[in-house]
Design an enzyme around this catalytic site. Structure first.
Site, PDB file in Angstrom:
ATOM      1  N   GLY A 109       0.805  -1.220   0.000  1.00 45.87           N
ATOM      2  CA  GLY A 109       0.000   0.000   0.000  1.00 45.87           C
ATOM      3  C   GLY A 109       0.833   1.262   0.000  1.00 45.87           C
ATOM      4  O   GLY A 109       0.357   2.324   0.394  1.00 45.87           O
ATOM      5  N   GLY A 110       2.082   1.157  -0.459  1.00 52.34           N
ATOM      6  CA  GLY A 110       2.917   2.348  -0.581  1.00 52.34           C
ATOM      7  C   GLY A 110       3.247   3.011   0.737  1.00 52.34           C
ATOM      8  O   GLY A 110       3.553   4.208   0.760  1.00 52.34           O
ATOM      9  N   SER A 192       4.983  -5.334  -2.267  1.00 51.76           N
ATOM     10  CA  SER A 192       5.075  -3.889  -2.429  1.00 51.76           C
ATOM     11  C   SER A 192       5.669  -3.257  -1.170  1.00 51.76           C
ATOM     12  O   SER A 192       6.780  -3.602  -0.781  1.00 51.76           O
ATOM     13  CB  SER A 192       3.709  -3.306  -2.793  1.00 51.76           C
TER      14      SER A 192
END
Length: 516
Positions: A109-110, A192
């Protein structure tokens, strides 16, 4: 053999009543608090774990609150600052003392969004030839977890979100045995930002894992801009955030100190200031991420991995074919949005510099664009930009750590996910492990089963194997750039082509301050 684990587990700070499912054969304990609420004076401070007060009897049949996302303008339903919860999934008929391998998941989710709630291990556990315990943990996001600056360094903790993850791993060491897990056999896995987190944990403390995990899996680990906490970039973000929150330097509200002022705000006020900050910087995808804090994180990733200063443990790392797709089309600033009709290579450069602020025009225009000639993309600058960004941020970082691992006597495995039918964009590989789409055909589902077998066997035995897939050969001195290709038509070992190696060398060869 110890006691059979049922739907209730008692820890030294509470009794947690989970849920036993005879259909999927899993006992789940959701919303298990692993640290005190990081609010008030604990906002931007290291987590206190385990919780300092006895929680009594807790309903652990439902997920706890999600951490507040940076895009939120208020504290939405099901989100809260009080979000440091974990979830533990145990196979039925497990006993205390069974010492099952443990897989710990950190979501992506960055570093600004995401939660554990969509990631259930049913398919993974069903595909595994041996039982294991699955655990997932929330961590503070965005301005709550990754706000830098000297003010926080002096009166709090930088990289609070990473410290939350570290606390979760220490919680596992202390308590996972009560759930039948083996604290000495923990594999960490993330995608991620979750994979990026693991990349940082591997290099934390100069590569000292503190015995918290013994193997790692990184799906699309991002190489993010990693300034020092007191670099002008991070100091500017702090000051701008504080100003938007009403705690700007010199304001009457901040007369007792900006951090004191910020800690006195409501959760909604902090959330709103973060959202405003994103709006104020429209050419940047992710403002908040780990920084060099000179404590847990002592240097930038490229420096650490090129020098071998990271934990030398078995790893799996990989990426997807189209990692860079669609990102630039979400940029509000038209000067950096490469999907617009009037976009040029200058637009591509503007997009890239929005993600890596210290890139120089000379290094990109003179060398970078020559490695990604526009003719190779049919004159389409959007495709050119997405390939440059996908490789700089995800594909090359997935290749960065694994070649060095065998030099220290441990095994490393690389993968490349390519699914022309369902797509190979960022995070698409997670369909294999958690949520196959309804339009997945027979070949897709067969590939997904193979992928789950590889992953779970790595967790349980240390080697990724599959009943029907090819032998996944480890990285070694003779084939340091070989990897397995996951494709629904034909999964085979492939060699990373020399052109990609050259492009990755370019990104990682840029002055460290420029890229990371």
């Amino acid at each position: 053999m110890g006691a059979l684990i049922g739907s209730t587990v008692t820890l030294d700070y509470g009794k947690f009543k989970g849920k036993q499912n005879t259909t999927n054969g899993i006992i789940s304990f959701r919303g298990v608090k692993f640290a005190d609420a990081p609010t008030k004076n604990l906002r931007w401070a290291a987590p206190i774990s385990p919780p300092s007060k006895n929680l009594g009897t807790v309903d652990a049949s439902k997920f706890g609150a999600e951490c507040i996302r940076t895009t939120q303008t208020t504290v939405a339903t099901k989100t809260s600052e009080d979000c440091l919860f974990g979830n533990i999934f145990v196979p039925n008929n497990t006993h205390v003392g069974d010492n099952l391998p443990v897989l710990v998941w950190f979501h992506g989710g960055g570093f600004q969004s995401g939660s554990t709630h969509s990631f259930l291990p049913d398919l993974l556990m069903a595909s595994s030839s041996q039982p294991f315990v699955f655990a997932s943990f929330e961590y503070r996001l965005g301005q709550f977890g990754f706000l830098g600056g000297s003010e926080i360094a002096s009166n709090g903790s930088i990289n609070a979100g990473l410290l939350d993850q570290r606390a979760a791993l220490k919680w596992v060491q202390r308590y996972i045995g009560q759930f039948g897990g083996d604290s000495g056999h923990v594999t960490v896995w993330g995608q991620s930002a979750g994979a990026g987190s693991i990349m940082y944990h591997l290099m934390a403390n100069g590569g000292d894992t503190e015995g918290l995990f013994h193997a790692a899996i990184m799906d699309s680990p991002p190489l993010v801009y990693t300034p020092a906490f007191n670099d002008a970039y991070d100091e500017d973000i702090f000051q701008q955030f504080a100003q938007l929150a009403g705690c700007g330097s010199g304001t009457s509200a901040a007369k007792k100190g900006q951090l004191s002022c910020l800690r006195g705000l409501t959760s909604t006020a902090v959330a709103k200031a973060g959202s405003k900050l994103l709006d104020a910087r429209p050419d940047t995808l992710f403002l908040f991420a780990p920084v060099v804090d000179n404590a847990l994180i002592q240097e930038r990733p490229v420096e650490a991995y090129q020098a071998g200063r990271f934990a030398h443990i078995p790893v799996i790392s990989g990426s997807n074919t189209n990692e860079g797709a669609h990102w630039a089309s979400t940029i509000p600033d038209p000067a950096a949005n490469t999907s617009l009709a009037n976009a040029t290579e200058t637009t591509v450069f503007n997009f890239l510099i929005g993600q890596y602020p210290n890139l120089t025009s000379e290094s990109i225009i003179n060398t970078g664009f020559s490695l990604y000639p526009l003719n190779d993309f049919g004159g389409n600058v959007s495709l050119q930009g997405q390939q440059m960004y996908g490789e700089a941020r995800y594909i090359c970082s997935a290749l960065m750590a694994t070649p060095a691992v065998p030099a220290f006597g441990d095994s490393a495995y690389q993968y490349h996910y390519d699914n022309p039918h369902l797509g190979s964009n960022h995070e698409d590989e997670l369909q294999a492990f958690f949520n196959p789409p309804t339009d997945a055909d027979h070949n897709d589902l067969a590939l997904f089963e193979i992928m789950r077998e590889y992953l779970t066997s790595f967790v349980t035995t240390g080697k990724p194997v599959s009943k029907s897939g090819p032998e996944w050969q480890p990285v070694n001195s003779d084939s340091s750039f070989s990897r397995i290709l996951f494709n629904p038509q034909n999964s085979v070992m492939e060699r990373v082509d020399d052109a990609l190696v050259s492009r990755c060398n370019f990104w990682h060869g840029i002055t460290n301050e420029n890229l990371t």
